[in-house]
Motif scaffolding. Structure first.
Motif, short mmCIF file in Angstrom:
data_model
loop_
_atom_site.label_atom_id
_atom_site.label_comp_id
_atom_site.label_asym_id
_atom_site.label_seq_id
_atom_site.Cartn_x
_atom_site.Cartn_y
_atom_site.Cartn_z
N MET A 210 -10.43 1.33 -0.36
CA MET A 210 -9.02 1.53 0.00
C MET A 210 -8.84 2.43 1.22
O MET A 210 -7.89 2.25 1.98
CB MET A 210 -8.24 2.08 -1.19
N ASP A 211 -9.73 3.40 1.42
CA ASP A 211 -9.59 4.23 2.62
C ASP A 211 -9.70 3.39 3.88
O ASP A 211 -8.92 3.55 4.83
CB ASP A 211 -10.67 5.33 2.64
N ILE B 104 0.84 -1.21 0.00
CA ILE B 104 0.00 0.00 0.00
C ILE B 104 0.87 1.25 0.00
O ILE B 104 0.60 2.21 -0.74
CB ILE B 104 -0.96 -0.01 1.20
N ALA B 105 1.92 1.25 0.81
CA ALA B 105 2.82 2.41 0.86
C ALA B 105 3.55 2.61 -0.47
O ALA B 105 3.99 3.72 -0.78
CB ALA B 105 3.84 2.22 1.98
N SER B 106 3.66 1.54 -1.28
CA SER B 106 4.31 1.62 -2.59
C SER B 106 3.37 2.08 -3.69
O SER B 106 3.75 2.15 -4.85
CB SER B 106 4.91 0.26 -2.96
N GLY B 107 2.12 2.38 -3.33
CA GLY B 107 1.15 2.87 -4.32
C GLY B 107 0.28 1.82 -4.95
O GLY B 107 -0.43 2.07 -5.92
N TYR B 108 0.34 0.58 -4.43
CA TYR B 108 -0.49 -0.50 -4.96
C TYR B 108 -1.73 -0.68 -4.09
O TYR B 108 -1.81 -0.15 -2.99
CB TYR B 108 0.31 -1.80 -5.01
N LYS C 291 -2.04 0.07 -14.18
CA LYS C 291 -3.26 0.88 -14.24
C LYS C 291 -3.54 1.53 -12.88
O LYS C 291 -3.94 2.69 -12.81
CB LYS C 291 -4.45 0.01 -14.66
N VAL C 292 -3.34 0.78 -11.80
CA VAL C 292 -3.58 1.31 -10.45
C VAL C 292 -2.59 2.41 -10.13
O VAL C 292 -2.94 3.43 -9.51
CB VAL C 292 -3.50 0.17 -9.40
N ASP D 229 -3.62 5.63 -11.97
CA ASP D 229 -4.79 6.29 -11.38
C ASP D 229 -5.42 5.32 -10.39
O ASP D 229 -5.88 4.23 -10.79
CB ASP D 229 -5.80 6.66 -12.46
N SER D 230 -5.46 5.69 -9.12
CA SER D 230 -5.99 4.80 -8.09
C SER D 230 -7.45 4.44 -8.34
O SER D 230 -7.96 3.44 -7.82
CB SER D 230 -5.84 5.43 -6.71
N LYS D 231 -8.17 5.25 -9.15
CA LYS D 231 -9.57 4.95 -9.45
C LYS D 231 -9.71 3.71 -10.32
O LYS D 231 -10.81 3.15 -10.45
CB LYS D 231 -10.22 6.15 -10.14
N ASN D 232 -8.61 3.28 -10.94
CA ASN D 232 -8.64 2.06 -11.74
C ASN D 232 -8.64 0.80 -10.88
O ASN D 232 -8.81 -0.31 -11.39
CB ASN D 232 -7.44 2.01 -12.69
#
Length: 507
Positions: A279-280, A195-199, A265-266, A269-272
């Motif tokens: 996620m919150d 999660i901290a890596s942006g996934y 894709k994630v 844009d996290s919306k993908n």
């Protein structure tokens, strides 16, 4: 606005418990519909050096432990497979299937089954609860926060390398000794890092769960699946080894490419993300106190705690693969780790104990899911329908075209794998029945072993009676989101596997 919120709540996918209870009810109904039946079973008694044959009424007969006995029962395998410990469970005796009195599992047995399931899986539950307690302690000391910050700096710009490394190591464990349940311990460690890596959480599940699933599906020397199945089929596990290694490598490449495309894709844009709306909540759970701008230092105490915890995993792998360990020994190992971490943590006795208990309590939902999943298998076993399904499936594939025979076998083994999720259990039950069918169509028996391994492993991607629901509960992802992610990959891997099986019949 209130009405819309209510509608959204109504449309939410049911929890893992509800999914399991629906499957449990369906399994109970099947015991009324599917005829009950059993094969006679043969088991080797090493102490007395005899065979024990059990008929459908539970009557036992003692037979000499000789090759002549096996030949007379149409069991086409060497005596050494039994005497040297290659086959330890009862095997089905070919041509002995008989219908027995129906044993439908009504209301009371169905209600009782989750309780029996919990009692039957208590060893796994203890293991998971101890892990939960350890995770609570490590979080309390700030060790994970400090470690995440340090790792994030090192992997910046090449985060997918982490996915590849995690996947490869777990797949290696899966293909060699069946690494599966043990991976439950990895989610609380790796989820914050991913999660901290942006996934998102699905990428973490894919790296761990699919590493294990692809590894065990395309097992090469796994003693709990392909070795037992080969022994029960009367062949050496080396037969078909090359094709299994090639398939493992190619399937791993396919899986990693699929994960990479989704991860890309994630990242863009996290919306993908398929779980963008969740996620919150997931970040709150796994990165509750993590602030990249204000991270506790990665000092000697935290480094030592992390080394003690991570050092337990190679020891656990050695114990399972070489030392004959199972969950009792693994639980004892991690309990010792918990005591060492308490000593190193600097926490007071009361604070340390309460933190451990709170961490264990966080995983109560996970352990109960493990018990309920086992309940489904208990209902089907008590309903005496597993042997019937094997009898019908073996009848379907007799005298088929060779290429079609291999492909259909994989599909049938995936169905049997839902009802008999134990790899060793399915191997010893089915191989004496299924393997000789290869002789009738002029194929090598190793193709049947491969079809069994790939079919059962393929179904494990989604089967509620396996580990997936416990995994999803641990990371707070619903089953429908996982299905959206995995079904396209499941189709690709399934098509690839059938193609490889057909090629194996030609080579």
């Amino acid at each position: 606005m209130t009405s819309k919120k209510k509608d959204k709540k109504k449309r939410q996918f049911p929890t893992a418990f509800t999914v399991l209870f629906i499957v449990l009810i369906l399994a109970s109904i099947l015991t009324y519909i599917v005829p009950a039946g059993l094969y006679e079973k043969l088991e080797y008694d090493a102490e007395e050096n005899v065979f024990i044959k059990t008929d459908q009424d539970g009557n036992t007969t003692t037979l000499p432990a000789s090759q002549g006995t096996l030949d007379s029962l149409n069991i086409n395998m060497d005596l050494e497979k039994f005497t040297e410990g290659g086959i330890r469970k009862p095997i089905a005796i070919p041509d002995t299937y008989k219908n027995i009195e129906q044993s439908p599992q009504g209301l009371l047995p169905t209600i009782m089954s989750p309780v029996e399931g919990v009692m039957d899986t208590v060893d796994i539950m203890v293991f998971v609860l101890i892990l939960g307690g350890i995770i609570g302690l490590i979080n309390k000391t700030g060790t994970f926060d400090a470690g995440i910050a340090a790792l994030s700096k090192r992997t910046k710009g090449k985060e997918f390398l982490l996915v590849v490394v995690v996947y490869a190591l777990i797949a290696l464990g899966g293909t060699t000794f069946g690494l599966a349940e043990e991976t439950i311990a990895l989610y609380p460690i790796l989820m914050p890092i991913f999660i901290a890596s942006g996934y998102d959480a699905i990428i973490c599940i894919a790296a761990i769960y699919m590493g294990s699933s692809i590894g065990t599906m395309f097992s090469t020397v796994n003693p709990f699946s392909v070795v037992i199945a080969s022994n029960a089929a009367g062949i050496s596990f080396n037969e078909g080894l090359v094709i299994r290694i090639v398939a493992l490598i190619l399937a791993s490449i396919i899986t990693l490419v699929y994960i990479y495309r989704y991860a890309k894709k994630v990242k863009m844009d996290s919306k993908n993300s398929l779980i963008h709306d969740d996620m919150d909540r997931i970040e709150e759970r796994f990165l509750k106190d993590y602030n990249p701008e204000d991270v506790v230092p990665f000092n000697w105490r935290r480094i030592l705690i992390l080394l003690v915890f991570l050092g337990a995993f190679p020891l656990m792998i050695w114990g399972v693969s070489v030392g004959g360990w199972w969950f009792a020994e693994m639980s004892a190992l991690f309990f010792a780790v918990a005591l060492i971490i308490i000593f190193l943590s600097g926490l007071s006795e009361k604070e340390a104990v309460n933190t451990f208990l709170e961490g264990a309590a966080d995983l109560i939902g996970v352990v109960l899911i493990i018990g309920v999943a086992r309940a489904i298998n208990i209902v089907m076993d008590n309903g005496m329908i597993s042997d019937t399904l094997l009898y019908y499936t073996s009848s379907i594939i007799e005298n088929m075209n060779s290429g079609f025979f291999a492909a259909v076998q994989m599909v049938l083994f995936s169905i049997l794998g839902f009802f008999i999720p134990s790899s060793s259990g399915l191997a010893t039950l089915s191989m004496p029945i299924m393997a000789p069918l290869a002789d009738t169509v002029g194929l090598s028996r190793d193709i049947v072993v491969t079809a069994y391994n790939w079919g059962q492993g393929w179904m494990a991607f989604i089967t509620p009676t396996g580990l997936i629901l416990a995994t999803l509960e641990m990371v707070d992802v619903t089953y429908d989101k996982w299905l959206k992610f995995i079904l396209p990959l499941m189709g690709i891997v399934g098509g690839f596997s059938i193609l490889m099986l057909v090629l194996q019949t030609i080579i």
